[in-house]
Scaffold this motif. Structure first.
Motif, PDB file in Angstrom:
ATOM      1  N   SER A 121      -7.950   4.073  -4.147  1.00 57.17           N
ATOM      2  CA  SER A 121      -6.852   3.393  -3.452  1.00 57.17           C
ATOM      3  C   SER A 121      -5.510   4.087  -3.615  1.00 57.17           C
ATOM      4  O   SER A 121      -4.522   3.643  -3.020  1.00 57.17           O
ATOM      5  CB  SER A 121      -6.739   1.944  -3.952  1.00 57.17           C
ATOM      6  N   PHE A 122      -5.469   5.163  -4.401  1.00 51.07           N
ATOM      7  CA  PHE A 122      -4.196   5.825  -4.686  1.00 51.07           C
ATOM      8  C   PHE A 122      -4.245   7.280  -4.243  1.00 51.07           C
ATOM      9  O   PHE A 122      -5.226   7.985  -4.492  1.00 51.07           O
ATOM     10  CB  PHE A 122      -3.872   5.744  -6.181  1.00 51.07           C
ATOM     11  N   GLU A 123      -3.165   7.710  -3.592  1.00 52.63           N
ATOM     12  CA  GLU A 123      -3.113   9.088  -3.109  1.00 52.63           C
ATOM     13  C   GLU A 123      -2.911  10.080  -4.249  1.00 52.63           C
ATOM     14  O   GLU A 123      -3.295  11.237  -4.146  1.00 52.63           O
ATOM     15  CB  GLU A 123      -1.976   9.239  -2.090  1.00 52.63           C
ATOM     16  N   TYR A 124      -2.317   9.616  -5.343  1.00 47.82           N
ATOM     17  CA  TYR A 124      -2.002  10.528  -6.440  1.00 47.82           C
ATOM     18  C   TYR A 124      -3.012  10.413  -7.575  1.00 47.82           C
ATOM     19  O   TYR A 124      -3.626   9.380  -7.790  1.00 47.82           O
ATOM     20  CB  TYR A 124      -0.583  10.283  -6.972  1.00 47.82           C
ATOM     21  N   ARG A 125      -3.145  11.529  -8.295  1.00 46.14           N
ATOM     22  CA  ARG A 125      -3.994  11.572  -9.481  1.00 46.14           C
ATOM     23  C   ARG A 125      -3.170  11.142 -10.688  1.00 46.14           C
ATOM     24  O   ARG A 125      -1.942  11.055 -10.644  1.00 46.14           O
ATOM     25  CB  ARG A 125      -4.502  12.991  -9.730  1.00 46.14           C
ATOM     26  N   GLN A 126      -3.857  10.963 -11.804  1.00 46.85           N
ATOM     27  CA  GLN A 126      -3.120  10.615 -13.016  1.00 46.85           C
ATOM     28  C   GLN A 126      -2.301  11.795 -13.528  1.00 46.85           C
ATOM     29  O   GLN A 126      -1.317  11.598 -14.254  1.00 46.85           O
ATOM     30  CB  GLN A 126      -4.080  10.113 -14.093  1.00 46.85           C
ATOM     31  N   SER A 127      -2.653  13.024 -13.158  1.00 42.43           N
ATOM     32  CA  SER A 127      -1.842  14.177 -13.559  1.00 42.43           C
ATOM     33  C   SER A 127      -0.430  14.063 -12.994  1.00 42.43           C
ATOM     34  O   SER A 127       0.528  14.587 -13.579  1.00 42.43           O
ATOM     35  CB  SER A 127      -2.494  15.479 -13.093  1.00 42.43           C
ATOM     36  N   TYR A 128      -0.287  13.374 -11.873  1.00 41.98           N
ATOM     37  CA  TYR A 128       1.033  13.148 -11.288  1.00 41.98           C
ATOM     38  C   TYR A 128       1.854  12.234 -12.193  1.00 41.98           C
ATOM     39  O   TYR A 128       3.044  12.473 -12.427  1.00 41.98           O
ATOM     40  CB  TYR A 128       0.866  12.533  -9.904  1.00 41.98           C
ATOM     41  N   PRO A 148       0.806  -1.226   0.000  1.00 39.43           N
ATOM     42  CA  PRO A 148       0.000   0.000   0.000  1.00 39.43           C
ATOM     43  C   PRO A 148       0.838   1.274   0.000  1.00 39.43           C
ATOM     44  O   PRO A 148       0.377   2.311  -0.489  1.00 39.43           O
ATOM     45  CB  PRO A 148      -0.815  -0.120   1.301  1.00 39.43           C
ATOM     46  N   ASP A 149       2.063   1.223   0.522  1.00 36.10           N
ATOM     47  CA  ASP A 149       2.919   2.408   0.545  1.00 36.10           C
ATOM     48  C   ASP A 149       3.213   2.914  -0.864  1.00 36.10           C
ATOM     49  O   ASP A 149       3.379   4.116  -1.081  1.00 36.10           O
ATOM     50  CB  ASP A 149       4.239   2.108   1.256  1.00 36.10           C
ATOM     51  N   CYS A 150       3.282   1.999  -1.824  1.00 30.15           N
ATOM     52  CA  CYS A 150       3.591   2.383  -3.208  1.00 30.15           C
ATOM     53  C   CYS A 150       2.419   3.087  -3.888  1.00 30.15           C
ATOM     54  O   CYS A 150       2.555   3.560  -5.012  1.00 30.15           O
ATOM     55  CB  CYS A 150       4.001   1.154  -4.022  1.00 30.15           C
ATOM     56  N   ARG A 151       1.296   3.150  -3.207  1.00 30.83           N
ATOM     57  CA  ARG A 151       0.127   3.839  -3.758  1.00 30.83           C
ATOM     58  C   ARG A 151       0.016   5.259  -3.234  1.00 30.83           C
ATOM     59  O   ARG A 151      -0.968   5.945  -3.490  1.00 30.83           O
ATOM     60  CB  ARG A 151      -1.141   3.041  -3.427  1.00 30.83           C
ATOM     61  N   ILE A 200      -2.833  15.512  -5.378  1.00 29.17           N
ATOM     62  CA  ILE A 200      -3.484  14.668  -4.369  1.00 29.17           C
ATOM     63  C   ILE A 200      -4.896  14.295  -4.820  1.00 29.17           C
ATOM     64  O   ILE A 200      -5.684  15.148  -5.230  1.00 29.17           O
ATOM     65  CB  ILE A 200      -3.520  15.378  -3.008  1.00 29.17           C
ATOM     66  N   ASN A 201      -5.200  13.029  -4.732  1.00 29.42           N
ATOM     67  CA  ASN A 201      -6.514  12.512  -5.092  1.00 29.42           C
ATOM     68  C   ASN A 201      -7.504  12.791  -3.960  1.00 29.42           C
ATOM     69  O   ASN A 201      -7.343  12.259  -2.854  1.00 29.42           O
ATOM     70  CB  ASN A 201      -6.402  11.002  -5.349  1.00 29.42           C
ATOM     71  N   PRO A 202      -8.537  13.612  -4.175  1.00 27.12           N
ATOM     72  CA  PRO A 202      -9.479  13.932  -3.092  1.00 27.12           C
ATOM     73  C   PRO A 202     -10.314  12.737  -2.642  1.00 27.12           C
ATOM     74  O   PRO A 202     -10.908  12.767  -1.565  1.00 27.12           O
ATOM     75  CB  PRO A 202     -10.361  15.020  -3.705  1.00 27.12           C
ATOM     76  N   LEU A 203     -10.354  11.679  -3.449  1.00 24.12           N
ATOM     77  CA  LEU A 203     -11.133  10.488  -3.114  1.00 24.12           C
ATOM     78  C   LEU A 203     -10.300   9.418  -2.405  1.00 24.12           C
ATOM     79  O   LEU A 203     -10.785   8.326  -2.139  1.00 24.12           O
ATOM     80  CB  LEU A 203     -11.742   9.881  -4.383  1.00 24.12           C
ATOM     81  N   TYR A 204      -9.057   9.754  -2.102  1.00 26.16           N
ATOM     82  CA  TYR A 204      -8.131   8.753  -1.565  1.00 26.16           C
ATOM     83  C   TYR A 204      -8.625   8.175  -0.243  1.00 26.16           C
ATOM     84  O   TYR A 204      -8.914   8.885   0.710  1.00 26.16           O
ATOM     85  CB  TYR A 204      -6.760   9.382  -1.366  1.00 26.16           C
ATOM     86  N   ASP A 205      -8.747   6.869  -0.216  1.00 23.85           N
ATOM     87  CA  ASP A 205      -9.116   6.112   0.978  1.00 23.85           C
ATOM     88  C   ASP A 205      -8.189   4.911   1.034  1.00 23.85           C
ATOM     89  O   ASP A 205      -8.395   3.924   0.319  1.00 23.85           O
ATOM     90  CB  ASP A 205     -10.579   5.669   0.901  1.00 23.85           C
ATOM     91  N   PRO A 206      -7.129   4.969   1.833  1.00 22.32           N
ATOM     92  CA  PRO A 206      -6.087   3.936   1.798  1.00 22.32           C
ATOM     93  C   PRO A 206      -6.636   2.517   1.878  1.00 22.32           C
ATOM     94  O   PRO A 206      -7.496   2.217   2.712  1.00 22.32           O
ATOM     95  CB  PRO A 206      -5.238   4.265   3.030  1.00 22.32           C
ATOM     96  N   THR A 207      -6.158   1.673   0.970  1.00 21.80           N
ATOM     97  CA  THR A 207      -6.523   0.257   0.968  1.00 21.80           C
ATOM     98  C   THR A 207      -5.346  -0.530   1.537  1.00 21.80           C
ATOM     99  O   THR A 207      -4.305  -0.647   0.888  1.00 21.80           O
ATOM    100  CB  THR A 207      -6.824  -0.227  -0.464  1.00 21.80           C
ATOM    101  N   PRO A 208      -5.475  -1.065   2.750  1.00 20.12           N
ATOM    102  CA  PRO A 208      -4.331  -1.744   3.380  1.00 20.12           C
ATOM    103  C   PRO A 208      -4.045  -3.116   2.797  1.00 20.12           C
ATOM    104  O   PRO A 208      -3.004  -3.702   3.071  1.00 20.12           O
ATOM    105  CB  PRO A 208      -4.768  -1.858   4.847  1.00 20.12           C
TER     106      PRO A 208
END
Length: 557
Positions: free
Chosen positions: A419-426, A359-362, A476-484
């Motif tokens: 599941s990802f903190e970053y957007r595709q713009s990143y 999950p850290d890689c997300r 930053i993805n505003p929908l980010y909800d970490p998936t462990p």
């Protein structure tokens, strides 16, 4: 060499810039050592600053002669970030001088002449991106297990010129054994730790063994691998080449591990030959050619898209990563991955496996750390691979392997949007800076070359810029909800989604209120694929979670 020797014309008035879906701009072109700058006297028109290194191809088209005299013509600048500019120049002499100047400046090969060595960041640097992700900090939990250690046998790059100074290896293997094993692996790329899963299973990567036609054996190499296999169990080796490629390499002194010498390991192969040769660049070129074809019908465009080979490479990469991740996660088996040199397909697959399992890689910083250790420190030759893009004739070693990785990451974002903190713009920003940038992160081929050329001391890291408080929120993805937990991507053909925000973005008007509507128009080209994918995706995800089984193909010994 001075830039002035390459610049045959440094300023030209009356140049008309034509760009798809944009108003023509009548302005002045200035040429510096690193940029083409086009400015207009018309108020409100933004200047164009184009890095010469971004130019992939220059095509010159002279106007038809009038009364036997040719009057000017056009330069078509095709860029690595996929933009295409048309510059209309009234004089034939000035047209030729401009073309020659841009050819000279865009074809420079000495990294010390590139813009990152001349760029000075305007704002204070909060953190040094070059020192953010040390190997000790990245593997803190692993090193705490007392099973692994950091070796500096490569401190002077004598063991392996493409690895970094430090590598993580089994603790009971000394440096003398590592140096001896390096003579048995392509380029000295010994088996090193890439990732350790929560269940203790590990992912390792290496170059191909130099088995050769004489069936060479190397006990130090066997010792490294056997050190990670528990008594009574077996590890898994995945060779990312077809059996034909393996046979060809063996005749040249390479090959794959033998069952007799590596009895504690099961050996399979997954063919990803296209990632390790010119075929991937050709697929990329055909993909962009299809995207730039505005006249083609929807049905023909979908057919052309599939036949270019790029979607298949994306699916094959994800499928291979899923199979390897299943060995690690579900069977707790150690896995070694390698192709020929271990600089392309190997790094691609190992990176994708970690996105699936870790999950850290997300996260944003987790992706930065992944790129640092699995691409930059692991010796992916960015300088050679990104020497040209989809429009150039093709340099011998050029290949968009890193872009393939980013496209695979884009597929993850499509299937797991929360599941990802970053957007595709990143991801798009990383794509752009990997080909042409004011930052030094992606310069050169190896850590050794970056050290010797002063990249770490004389340039700014792209991570230093991206991590600034004023810059980071954009990605930053505003929908980010970490998936462990582990995430399993669908690899079915219907699940592939073309990355229109990258490959098709310059076909759309910029800075308009109805931009999203224009994206919908472009997306209609893939209507059939997407509609079917929406119906099947949830079902495919459920099946992948419950019944995912690897397809194992034993090497032909």
């Amino acid at each position: 060499m001075e830039f002035i020797e390459l610049i045959h014309i440094n300023k030209l008035n009356g140049v008309i810039l034509k760009y798809p879906r944009q108003d023509n701009i009548d302005g002045t072109v200035c040429i510096t050592g690193h940029h083409l700058i086009l400015s207009s006297r018309k108020e409100g028109v933004q200047e164009l600053w184009l890095l010469h290194k971004n130019i992939d191809s220059i095509e010159k088209k002279e106007n038809k002669p009038s009364s036997g005299i040719t009057q000017g013509g056009s330069l078509f600048l095709k860029c690595k970030d996929l933009r295409i500019f048309q510059l209309d120049i009234a004089s034939s002499t000035e047209l030729n001088l401009m073309a020659q100047t841009l050819e000279n400046l865009s074809s420079l090969q000495d990294p010390s002449l590139f813009y990152p060595f001349f760029y000075r960041h305007m704002n204070p640097i909060v953190e040094n991106g070059y020192t953010l992700y040390s190997i000790e900090e990245e593997f803190t939990k692993v090193l705490a297990t007392e099973e692994w250690r950091v070796s500096r046998a490569n401190q002077n790059y004598t063991m392996c010129s493409s690895y970094g100074k430090a590598v993580v290896v089994p603790k009971n293997i000394d440096d003398e054994t590592l140096v001896a094993a390096a003579t048995f692996r392509q380029g000295g790329r010994i088996p090193v730790l890439s990732y350790r899963h929560t269940n203790g299973a590990v992912l390792m990567r290496a170059g191909q063994p130099l088995y050769g036609p004489k069936h060479r054996r190397c006990r130090p190499d066997e010792a490294i691998l056997n050190a990670v296999v528990a008594i009574g169990t077996k590890g898994v080796i995945y060779d990312l080449r077809s059996t034909n490629s393996i046979s060809q390499q063996q005749s040249k002194g390479g090959g794959t591990e033998s069952n007799a010498n590596y009895s504690q390991w099961k050996i399979y192969n997954r063919s990803m030959d296209e990632v390790d040769n010119q075929q991937l660049l050709e697929s990329y070129s055909k993909l962009i050619e299809a995207c730039n074809d505005r006249e083609i019908s929807c049905d023909k465009w979908v057919s052309k898209l599939e036949s270019c080979g790029w979607p298949e490479s994306v699916r094959n990469s994800l499928h291979t990563a899923c199979i390897i991740a299943q060995h690690i996660h579900q069977k707790a088996e150690p896995v070694l991955v390698h192709g020929t040199r271990g600089e392309d397909a190997t790094l691609l697959v190992c990176s994708l496996v970690q996105i699936i399992l870790n999950p850290d890689c997300r996260t944003i910083r987790g992706l930065q750390a992944l790129i640092e250790r699995e691409w930059l420190q692991a010796g992916h030759p960015f300088g050679a691979r990104h020497r040209c893009g989809p429009y150039a004739a093709g340099a011998p070693r050029a290949a968009p392997t890193f872009l393939l990785f980013l496209d695979c990451a884009r597929q993850f974002l499509e299937q797991f949007p929360c599941s990802f903190e970053y957007r595709q713009s990143y991801l798009i920003t990383l794509f752009e800076h990997s080909y042409a940038s004011q930052f030094g992160t992606f310069l050169c081929d190896t850590d050794q070359e970056r050290q010797s050329r002063g990249v770490y001391t004389q340039t700014t890291s792209v991570w230093s810029w991206l991590n600034q408080p004023g810059e980071l929120p954009k990605y930053i993805n505003p929908l980010y909800d970490p998936t462990p937990s582990v995430i399993w991507p669908s690899v079915a053909p219907m699940s592939y989604v073309i990355w229109e925000e990258l490959y098709l973005r310059w076909m759309i008007e910029q800075n308009t209120e109805d931009r999203e509507e224009q994206y919908k128009v472009i997306r209609s080209r893939e209507q059939k694929l997407r509609s079917q994918a929406q119906q099947l995706r949830r079902e495919l995800f459920d099946l992948a979670q419950q019944y995912y089984e690897p397809k194992q193909e034993t090497c032909d010994k």
